[in-house]
Enzyme design. Structure first.
Site, PDB file in Angstrom:
ATOM      1  N   TYR A  77      -2.562  -0.957  10.373  1.00 57.20           N
ATOM      2  CA  TYR A  77      -2.428  -1.128   8.917  1.00 57.20           C
ATOM      3  C   TYR A  77      -1.091  -0.584   8.426  1.00 57.20           C
ATOM      4  O   TYR A  77      -0.382  -1.238   7.659  1.00 57.20           O
ATOM      5  CB  TYR A  77      -3.588  -0.406   8.230  1.00 57.20           C
ATOM      6  CG  TYR A  77      -3.721  -0.637   6.746  1.00 57.20           C
ATOM      7  CD1 TYR A  77      -4.422  -1.734   6.247  1.00 57.20           C
ATOM      8  CD2 TYR A  77      -3.177   0.260   5.834  1.00 57.20           C
ATOM      9  CE1 TYR A  77      -4.566  -1.927   4.878  1.00 57.20           C
ATOM     10  CE2 TYR A  77      -3.311   0.078   4.472  1.00 57.20           C
ATOM     11  CZ  TYR A  77      -4.014  -1.016   3.993  1.00 57.20           C
ATOM     12  OH  TYR A  77      -4.152  -1.207   2.633  1.00 57.20           O
ATOM     13  N   SER A  82       0.862  -1.188   0.000  1.00 55.76           N
ATOM     14  CA  SER A  82       0.000   0.000   0.000  1.00 55.76           C
ATOM     15  C   SER A  82       0.896   1.235   0.000  1.00 55.76           C
ATOM     16  O   SER A  82       2.072   1.147   0.391  1.00 55.76           O
ATOM     17  CB  SER A  82      -0.849  -0.003   1.277  1.00 55.76           C
ATOM     18  OG  SER A  82      -1.470   1.254   1.482  1.00 55.76           O
TER      19      SER A  82
END
Ligand code: NAD
Length: 260
Positions: free
Chosen positions: A155, A142
């Site tokens: 995350y 990401s």
């Protein structure tokens, strides 16, 4: 060139993973799909992949937070197809909350699914790749593998971890015909992103529409979501022979976000 190879894509019943699995099947790879969802819908997807692309497609419902299930999934794929030639670590979840209110069970689940599962899939798939002297490991990380956003501590920690794991494994197998790379997308409008809009609105005290424009796309200079097809296109490049010298790379596909 990829025809007849076997690809396993974790979390491929939805979103980016599904798009990558479709692209690999289109290139005539046999496919193992994985992830949660309605059994009839998954079976329909599996059948469609086989029929449309003339490949073998199997479904394995292994939970990526369970190391034993991951081991069994890879073993089954290897015994059925000979090896996992292309491993795409894609399964991921999200939870948005301030760090001092972050539920510890959510933290553990995000680290397990988004990071630790990659360690287990890799360690079980690598011996088969080494035997063949060829392999591709593509980790869907990401933009949050490179930069942070508030309220996403687990995350961001997991995705930064994926970047480190990617580089380390790339170095370990660099002379064995195996490449290991991470793709770092900015926001792609998938169920994972759609689900976090209400929580982000709550955490920041703004409307859901403001979350789309002022939070999600705020850092994306293109002001456009990245598409699933664009991410799948980069994954297909990494799987190709042309990408044999691309390894240990943390590749952004983020509309310029991390250039700032
Ligand atoms: P999604 O929610 O559409 O799909 C996630 C997939 O993972 C689904 O198939 C789901 O069933 C599966 N999954 C979830 N928990 C699982 C578990 N315990 N075991 C097995 N499978 C499980 O999400 P997405 O947006 O397509 O995300 C895919 C990956 O891309 C994730 O790793 C995510 O972090 C990453 N990513 C997404 C975006 C984005 O904006 N959508 C941006 C950057 C990175």
């Amino acid at each position: 060139m990829l025809k007849g190879k076997t690809a396993l894509v974790t979390g491929s019943t939805s979103g980016i993973g599904l798009g990558v699995a479709e692209a690999l099947a289109e290139a005539r790879c046999n496919i193992v799909i994985n992830g949660f969802g309605d059994a009839a819908e998954i079976e329909a997807l599996r059948g469609r992949l086989e029929k449309t692309h003339g490949v073998k497609a199997r479904y394995d419902g292994a939970d990526m937070s369970k190391p034993a299930a991951i081991e069994a999934m890879i073993k089954k794929a290897v015994s059925e197809f000979g090896a996992v030639d292309i491993l795409v670590n894609n399964a991921g979840i999200q939870h948005v909350a301030p760090v001092d209110e972050f539920p510890p069970d959510k933290w553990d689940a995000i680290i397990a699914i988004n990071l630790v599962s990659n360690f287990h899939t890799i360690r079980h798939a690598l011996p088969g790749m080494k035997k063949k002297g060829w392999g591709r490991i593509i980790n869907i990380a990401s933009a949050h593998a490179l930069v942070a956003s508030p309220f996403k501590s687990a995350y961001v920690a997991a995705k930064h971890g994926v970047a480190g794991l990617t580089k380390t494994v790339a170095l370990e197998v660099a002379q064995q015909g195996i490449t290991v790379n991470a793709i770092c997308p900015a926001y792609v409008l998938t169920p994972l992103v759609e689900k976090q809009i209400p929580d982000t609105a709550k955490a920041r005290g703004i409307t859901e529409q403001q979350v789309m424009t002022d939070v999600l796309l705020a850092a994306q200079p293109t002001k456009k979501f990245v598409t699933i097809e664009q991410v799948a296109g980069l994954a297909m490049y990494l799987a190709s022979e042309q990408a044999a010298s691309v390894t240990g790379a943390i590749l952004s596909i983020d509309g310029g976000w991390t250039a700032q």
